[in-house]
Design a protein around this motif. Sequence first.
Motif, PDB file in Angstrom:
ATOM      1  N   ALA A  20      46.050  14.236  64.546  1.00 59.93           N
ATOM      2  CA  ALA A  20      47.038  14.901  63.690  1.00 59.93           C
ATOM      3  C   ALA A  20      47.976  13.898  63.045  1.00 59.93           C
ATOM      4  CB  ALA A  20      47.854  15.892  64.514  1.00 59.93           C
ATOM      5  N   THR A  21      48.715  14.399  62.079  1.00 63.61           N
ATOM      6  CA  THR A  21      49.851  13.678  61.523  1.00 63.61           C
ATOM      7  C   THR A  21      51.047  14.616  61.519  1.00 63.61           C
ATOM      8  OG1 THR A  21      50.635  12.307  59.679  1.00 63.61           O
ATOM      9  CG2 THR A  21      49.376  14.277  59.099  1.00 63.61           C
ATOM     10  N   GLY A  22      52.236  14.049  61.562  1.00 61.62           N
ATOM     11  CA  GLY A  22      53.448  14.866  61.585  1.00 61.62           C
ATOM     12  C   GLY A  22      54.547  14.176  62.356  1.00 61.62           C
ATOM     13  N   VAL A  23      55.588  14.924  62.622  1.00 61.67           N
ATOM     14  CA  VAL A  23      56.734  14.431  63.399  1.00 61.67           C
ATOM     15  C   VAL A  23      57.123  15.500  64.403  1.00 61.67           C
ATOM     16  CG1 VAL A  23      59.173  13.776  63.316  1.00 61.67           C
ATOM     17  CG2 VAL A  23      57.604  12.910  61.570  1.00 61.67           C
ATOM     18  N   TYR A  24      57.348  15.074  65.638  1.00 69.31           N
ATOM     19  CA  TYR A  24      57.711  15.977  66.730  1.00 69.31           C
ATOM     20  C   TYR A  24      59.159  15.730  67.106  1.00 69.31           C
ATOM     21  CZ  TYR A  24      57.221  18.178  71.404  1.00 69.31           C
ATOM     22  OH  TYR A  24      57.348  18.958  72.524  1.00 69.31           O
ATOM     23  N   THR A  25      60.024  16.704  66.829  1.00 69.04           N
ATOM     24  CA  THR A  25      61.423  16.613  67.229  1.00 69.04           C
ATOM     25  C   THR A  25      61.974  18.010  67.423  1.00 69.04           C
ATOM     26  OG1 THR A  25      63.634  15.771  66.653  1.00 69.04           O
ATOM     27  CG2 THR A  25      62.261  16.551  64.825  1.00 69.04           C
ATOM     28  N   TYR A  26      62.921  18.137  68.340  1.00 65.98           N
ATOM     29  CA  TYR A  26      63.587  19.423  68.565  1.00 65.98           C
ATOM     30  C   TYR A  26      64.927  19.493  67.846  1.00 65.98           C
ATOM     31  CZ  TYR A  26      60.469  19.921  72.652  1.00 65.98           C
ATOM     32  OH  TYR A  26      59.390  20.009  73.506  1.00 65.98           O
ATOM     33  N   ASP A  27      65.443  18.357  67.371  1.00 59.72           N
ATOM     34  CA  ASP A  27      66.798  18.364  66.816  1.00 59.72           C
ATOM     35  C   ASP A  27      66.934  17.467  65.589  1.00 59.72           C
ATOM     36  OD1 ASP A  27      66.596  15.978  68.284  1.00 59.72           O
ATOM     37  OD2 ASP A  27      67.858  16.724  69.905  1.00 59.72           O
ATOM     38  N   THR A  28      66.901  16.127  65.774  1.00 60.73           N
ATOM     39  CA  THR A  28      67.105  15.224  64.644  1.00 60.73           C
ATOM     40  C   THR A  28      65.829  14.435  64.364  1.00 60.73           C
ATOM     41  OG1 THR A  28      67.912  13.440  66.078  1.00 60.73           O
ATOM     42  CG2 THR A  28      69.552  14.964  65.186  1.00 60.73           C
ATOM     43  N   VAL A  29      65.699  13.981  63.118  1.00 61.89           N
ATOM     44  CA  VAL A  29      64.563  13.125  62.784  1.00 61.89           C
ATOM     45  C   VAL A  29      64.735  11.774  63.455  1.00 61.89           C
ATOM     46  CG1 VAL A  29      64.055  14.220  60.568  1.00 61.89           C
ATOM     47  CG2 VAL A  29      65.701  12.321  60.660  1.00 61.89           C
ATOM     48  N   PRO A  30      63.645  11.047  63.678  1.00 57.66           N
ATOM     49  CA  PRO A  30      63.780   9.663  64.146  1.00 57.66           C
ATOM     50  C   PRO A  30      64.658   8.865  63.191  1.00 57.66           C
ATOM     51  CG  PRO A  30      61.494  10.378  64.278  1.00 57.66           C
ATOM     52  CD  PRO A  30      62.242  11.455  63.543  1.00 57.66           C
ATOM     53  N   PHE A  31      65.346   7.859  63.731  1.00 58.42           N
ATOM     54  CA  PHE A  31      66.258   7.074  62.909  1.00 58.42           C
ATOM     55  C   PHE A  31      65.566   6.471  61.689  1.00 58.42           C
ATOM     56  CE2 PHE A  31      68.779   6.921  66.899  1.00 58.42           C
ATOM     57  CZ  PHE A  31      69.959   7.424  66.394  1.00 58.42           C
ATOM     58  N   TYR A  32      64.285   6.207  61.796  1.00 57.68           N
ATOM     59  CA  TYR A  32      63.533   5.633  60.680  1.00 57.68           C
ATOM     60  C   TYR A  32      63.697   6.468  59.414  1.00 57.68           C
ATOM     61  CZ  TYR A  32      59.548   4.047  57.892  1.00 57.68           C
ATOM     62  OH  TYR A  32      58.759   3.572  56.876  1.00 57.68           O
ATOM     63  N   PHE A  33      63.764   7.786  59.569  1.00 60.34           N
ATOM     64  CA  PHE A  33      63.843   8.682  58.415  1.00 60.34           C
ATOM     65  C   PHE A  33      65.267   9.101  58.072  1.00 60.34           C
ATOM     66  CE2 PHE A  33      59.676   9.627  60.389  1.00 60.34           C
ATOM     67  CZ  PHE A  33      58.856   9.280  59.325  1.00 60.34           C
ATOM     68  N   MET A  34      66.225   8.767  58.923  1.00 55.68           N
ATOM     69  CA  MET A  34      67.548   9.368  58.807  1.00 55.68           C
ATOM     70  C   MET A  34      68.236   9.045  57.486  1.00 55.68           C
ATOM     71  SD  MET A  34      70.400   9.577  61.797  1.00 55.68           S
ATOM     72  CE  MET A  34      69.211  10.444  62.826  1.00 55.68           C
ATOM     73  N   HIS A  35      68.060   7.830  57.016  1.00 57.45           N
ATOM     74  CA  HIS A  35      68.752   7.412  55.791  1.00 57.45           C
ATOM     75  C   HIS A  35      67.758   7.072  54.687  1.00 57.45           C
ATOM     76  CE1 HIS A  35      72.396   7.535  58.082  1.00 57.45           C
ATOM     77  NE2 HIS A  35      71.920   6.670  58.954  1.00 57.45           N
TER      78      HIS A  35
END
Length: 304
Positions: free
Chosen positions: A72-87
Amino acid sequence: MHEHVFVLTPDVQQNHDEWDEDAQVGDAVGQLKELKAAGYDTIVDPTVIGLGRYIPRIVRVADQVGINIIVATGVYTYDTVPFYFMHKGHGLSPDFPEPMVDMFVRDITEGIPGTDGVRAAFLKCAIDQYGMTRDVERVMRAVATAHRQTGAPITIHTHPESRTGLEAHRVLSDEGVDPGRVVLGHSGDSTDAEHLSELAELGYLLGMDRFGIDVTTPFEDRVEIVAEMVRRGYCEQLVLAHDAACYIDWVDQQLKPAVLPNWHYLHIENDVLPALRKSGVTEEQIDQMLVGNPRRYFENVGSY
């Protein structure tokens, strides 16, 4: 339809002595060979960013077992995106391109970096008890956009006790996503047949996919809710799995055998299917859940 090979926390593994690459790959090969011997040819592995995805390692395992491992591809988070994507992208402004979309589409259409053209076949995101946070919605909309562009189906980790499937439906419907192309994962954690029927009536596939995690929902309850949903006529919208892994570093490995003795790839074959048969589920219906529904999920992949 929902099995991991490895679920890891790379920052920990890379800085401590808990991980023996050769030993863990060898153990995974052994477990998957046992699954193959039991008559299973394919597992669907929704390990993505946030769960320690590293596909070259999965390729190394797959080359030795004779089982299809659909990644698969995607992002797994329950709250915030990983810091890589934050800004980056929508983290700065909704007017900026969303980098997650390009990343997901590349994985599906071109191949995953570090591999010889291995492509992701589906998309994964999550919404848990914290609900539709700003960043959970950001990821889900990026997944929906990549889905519309590529046609690759979607699997979503949900928290049915909090009815987060309905929150996901709000976002997905706003993005024009066909519910028939989406698995709402972990629906089998719930014994609320009315709520699950509501989701099925909307058109979603329901992941009855945590067999073996008996500490949260007992074995008998997990079997009965599948049988009840089959009795209600939703067999063609159910898929079965364990959400197990050959190795998951979220769980104390010394305690796992005592606390979760049935959380392994063979529990469905050895225990769940016999129990479903006793509950009146037919061989044809079992085949529909294990083969027919997954096939339809992966064959219906046109963009729209």
